[in-house]
Design a protein around this motif. Structure first.
Motif, short mmCIF file in Angstrom:
data_model
loop_
_atom_site.label_atom_id
_atom_site.label_comp_id
_atom_site.label_asym_id
_atom_site.label_seq_id
_atom_site.Cartn_x
_atom_site.Cartn_y
_atom_site.Cartn_z
N VAL A 376 1.24 -1.05 0.22
CA VAL A 376 0.13 0.21 -0.11
C VAL A 376 0.51 1.22 -0.08
N ALA A 377 1.93 1.15 0.58
CA ALA A 377 2.74 2.40 0.97
C ALA A 377 3.56 2.45 -0.50
N CYS A 378 3.81 1.88 -0.93
CA CYS A 378 4.52 1.53 -2.69
C CYS A 378 3.40 2.32 -3.38
N LEU A 379 2.39 1.67 -3.25
CA LEU A 379 1.06 2.43 -4.67
C LEU A 379 0.87 3.64 -3.92
N LEU A 380 0.92 4.34 -2.31
CA LEU A 380 0.46 5.81 -2.36
C LEU A 380 2.10 6.53 -3.26
N LEU A 381 3.64 6.16 -3.08
CA LEU A 381 4.14 6.68 -3.24
C LEU A 381 4.41 7.12 -4.60
N LEU A 382 4.28 5.37 -5.16
CA LEU A 382 4.32 5.70 -6.80
C LEU A 382 3.32 6.90 -7.66
N ILE A 384 2.12 9.46 -5.25
CA ILE A 384 2.60 11.17 -5.17
C ILE A 384 3.89 11.43 -5.75
N THR A 385 4.91 10.60 -6.52
CA THR A 385 5.80 11.10 -7.02
C THR A 385 5.70 10.89 -8.26
N ASP A 386 6.90 10.58 -8.93
CA ASP A 386 7.35 9.97 -10.41
C ASP A 386 8.58 9.15 -10.26
N LEU A 387 8.66 8.73 -9.32
CA LEU A 387 9.95 7.91 -8.70
C LEU A 387 9.93 6.61 -9.91
N ARG A 388 10.80 5.69 -9.67
CA ARG A 388 11.10 3.81 -9.93
C ARG A 388 10.89 3.34 -9.30
N LEU A 389 10.85 1.99 -9.04
CA LEU A 389 9.50 0.89 -8.69
C LEU A 389 10.63 0.81 -7.87
N ASP A 390 12.12 0.58 -8.09
CA ASP A 390 13.08 -0.19 -7.60
C ASP A 390 13.00 0.41 -6.37
N THR A 391 13.58 1.94 -6.30
CA THR A 391 14.38 2.92 -5.73
C THR A 391 13.12 3.30 -4.32
N VAL A 392 11.12 3.63 -5.04
CA VAL A 392 10.27 3.49 -4.19
C VAL A 392 10.47 2.03 -2.56
N LEU A 393 10.57 1.61 -3.49
CA LEU A 393 10.21 -0.10 -2.86
C LEU A 393 11.72 -0.45 -1.54
N PHE A 394 12.42 0.57 -2.26
CA PHE A 394 13.75 0.09 -1.35
C PHE A 394 13.42 1.18 0.52
N GLU A 395 13.44 2.78 -0.27
CA GLU A 395 12.55 3.45 1.36
C GLU A 395 11.38 3.24 1.47
N VAL A 396 10.54 2.38 0.85
CA VAL A 396 9.94 2.48 1.98
C VAL A 396 10.00 1.38 3.00
N VAL A 420 4.11 9.64 4.69
CA VAL A 420 3.11 8.57 4.37
C VAL A 420 4.83 7.48 5.31
N LEU A 421 5.93 7.86 4.87
CA LEU A 421 6.87 6.94 5.35
C LEU A 421 7.15 7.54 6.83
N THR A 422 6.81 8.41 7.35
CA THR A 422 6.01 8.71 8.71
C THR A 422 5.64 7.64 9.61
N VAL A 423 4.81 7.24 8.42
CA VAL A 423 3.51 6.48 9.21
C VAL A 423 4.30 5.50 9.23
N LEU A 424 4.35 4.85 8.34
CA LEU A 424 5.14 3.81 7.70
C LEU A 424 5.93 3.28 9.77
N MET A 425 7.25 4.44 9.63
CA MET A 425 8.14 4.68 10.89
C MET A 425 7.19 3.72 11.81
N PHE A 426 6.40 5.22 11.87
CA PHE A 426 5.86 4.17 13.37
C PHE A 426 5.42 3.24 13.30
#
Length: 458
Positions: A376-382, A384-396, A420-426
């Motif tokens: 779900v977090a990957c889908l949200l970041l994709l 929101i941004t125009d970043l690639r899946l590999d970098t988004v997946l790594f960060e998530v 989104v990342l803040t909620v993920l960390m929590f």
């Protein structure tokens, strides 16, 4: 008026006691969220930044959450953006966060009620995998003394080396203490702009950090079990054996594979000699345990190395440790179940012990819930941004597993992505099962059960 304050304090204590009895998991979540809120306010103060200006709310919240959740992801550089006072606040947040969600809730219970009730004892025993209720009353003291002693030992090893490298005694002491606390708590924060890159081949600096991260990722139950039976490993309980064996296996496999992928990469390990490559590979193999430190630019690694780190970070470290992820025992139980199924065994066994079916059910639930959250977090970041899946997946995964390794995109995310990342960390630090328990209204035991019928699997 004289009775107003004592009456209010008494009412507050009764309120906390009632919440602890009725929903201890919600108390833990509330306590943890409250700590994040306190440090968000502190980091929003002008004195917390190097410029004397207030930090943007999103950056203060993100940094506070990352510190309390011992993650290490940052949206602003720790060594240059925050003042010495701000860095000290981050260090205190790391220390508090490293104590754990349930231990932190027990501290609140002690401070308010001056005692730990039976419910809190059972809850804390579950968090720390301690089964002897008599030991839980002194849990907080044991955890604080153990963690602080190990942090001091790491700092005593680092301070002389920093002094030899040209830093004055004040800088050496500060950097040694900061790295010691950050390493043992698997936080990944660095107090300087260049981080650990200058020490990529320095055994004296990196080896204590490697040991600190690894020990911290094992968890307090394992540390105490090993200390209790130091000379007789055969007497270690099943949890300690599974955690240590699986962790060592993952470190060995991760180090070898990272070395294989990056050996000839001129942007990472290519310019190092053989001993330097060995040290850098060992360091890179340990850090996905949830350490989050790096001696080379992770963003310059091969995509295969990113994928390997994704898997290692998702697993994380030991239960009730400062590490995140689904935990190594979760992976171990599922692998043992697959092995038992392949052999046709009815029971899942390890080290002369039978693992109950309930443990496998929890392992499956944790893995599936965690994978769903990452998806779900990957889908949200994709979106929101125009970043690639590999970098988004790594960060998530790094955020969810409270690891802190980054390809360098965190600081470039829009505010929505940072939230989104803040909620993920929590969520990753609190734990999916604790969160589910906190949100559940009640637990039910069914008296009448349906007939059993097995569906076709596979």
């Amino acid at each position: 008026m004289a009775r107003t304050l004592p009456t209010a304090l008494w009412s507050g204590r009764e309120l906390v006691d009632r919440i602890a009895r009725q929903s201890p998991a919600r108390l833990a979540l509330g306590t943890f969220a409250g700590v994040v809120g306190i440090f968000t306010v502190l980091l929003s103060m002008p004195w917390a930044t190097a410029t004397g200006l207030r930090a943007p709310l999103v950056d203060a919240l993100f940094t506070a959450t990352s510190a309390v959740c011992v993650t290490g992801l940052v949206t602003v550089p720790t060594g240059t953006f925050w003042s010495p006072a701000g860095q000290a606040a981050i260090l205190v947040a790391i220390k508090i966060g490293g104590l754990g969600v349930m231990t932190l809730a027990s501290i609140l219970g002690l401070a308010v009620s001056r005692r730990i009730g039976l419910t809190q004892r059972l809850l804390t025993a579950s968090e720390t995998k301690t089964t002897r209720l008599g030991e839980v009353g002194s849990l907080v003291r044991t955890v604080v003394i153990t963690s602080t002693s190990l942090e001091i030992a790491i700092a005593l090893l680092l301070v002389p080396r920093f002094r030899m490298l040209g830093q004055d005694w004040g800088q050496s002491a500060w950097h040694g203490a900061f790295y010691a606390v950050s390493a043992f708590n698997n936080a990944g924060f660095v107090p300087t702009a260049e981080g650990l890159a200058p020490y990529v081949s320095d055994w004296w600096v990196l080896l204590p950090i490697i040991v600190g991260v690894f020990i911290g990722s094992l968890g307090f139950p394992v540390i105490l079990e090993v200390a209790r039976h130091l000379r007789s490993p055969r007497r270690w309980n099943l949890h300690a054996k599974l955690t240590i064996v699986t962790s060592l296996g993952l470190v060995a496999a991760g180090s070898l594979l990272v070395a294989a992928f990056e050996w000839t990469n001129p942007r990472t390990f290519g310019g190092l000699d053989a001993p330097g490559t060995f040290l850098a590979s060992l360091f890179a193999g340990v850090m996905p345990r949830s350490g989050g430190f790096s001696t080379v630019d992770v963003g310059q690694m091969h995509e295969g190395t990113w994928l390997l780190n994704d898997a290692l970070m998702f697993v994380g470290g030991g239960s009730a440790s400062t590490a995140g992820g689904i935990k190594v025992t979760t992976l171990a139980v599922m692998l043992l179940a697959i092995l038992a199924e392949a052999r046709g065994d009815r029971d899942v066994e390890a080290f002369g012990r039978r693992i109950p079916r309930e443990a496998l059910q929890v392992a499956i639930a944790v893995s599936l819930v965690s994978a769903t959250i990452v998806l779900v977090a990957c889908l949200l970041l994709l979106a929101i941004t125009d970043l690639r899946l590999d970098t988004v997946l790594f960060e998530v995964i790094s955020a969810f597993a409270t690891c802190g390794l980054t390809t360098g995109i965190t600081s470039r995310l829009p505010d929505a992505g940072k939230y989104v990342l803040t909620v993920l960390m929590f969520i990753g630090r609190v734990g999916t099962m604790t969160l589910a328990a906190a949100l559940a209204l009640r637990n039910r035991r069914r008296v009448i059960r349906f007939p059993e019928e097995r569906p076709i699997i596979g």
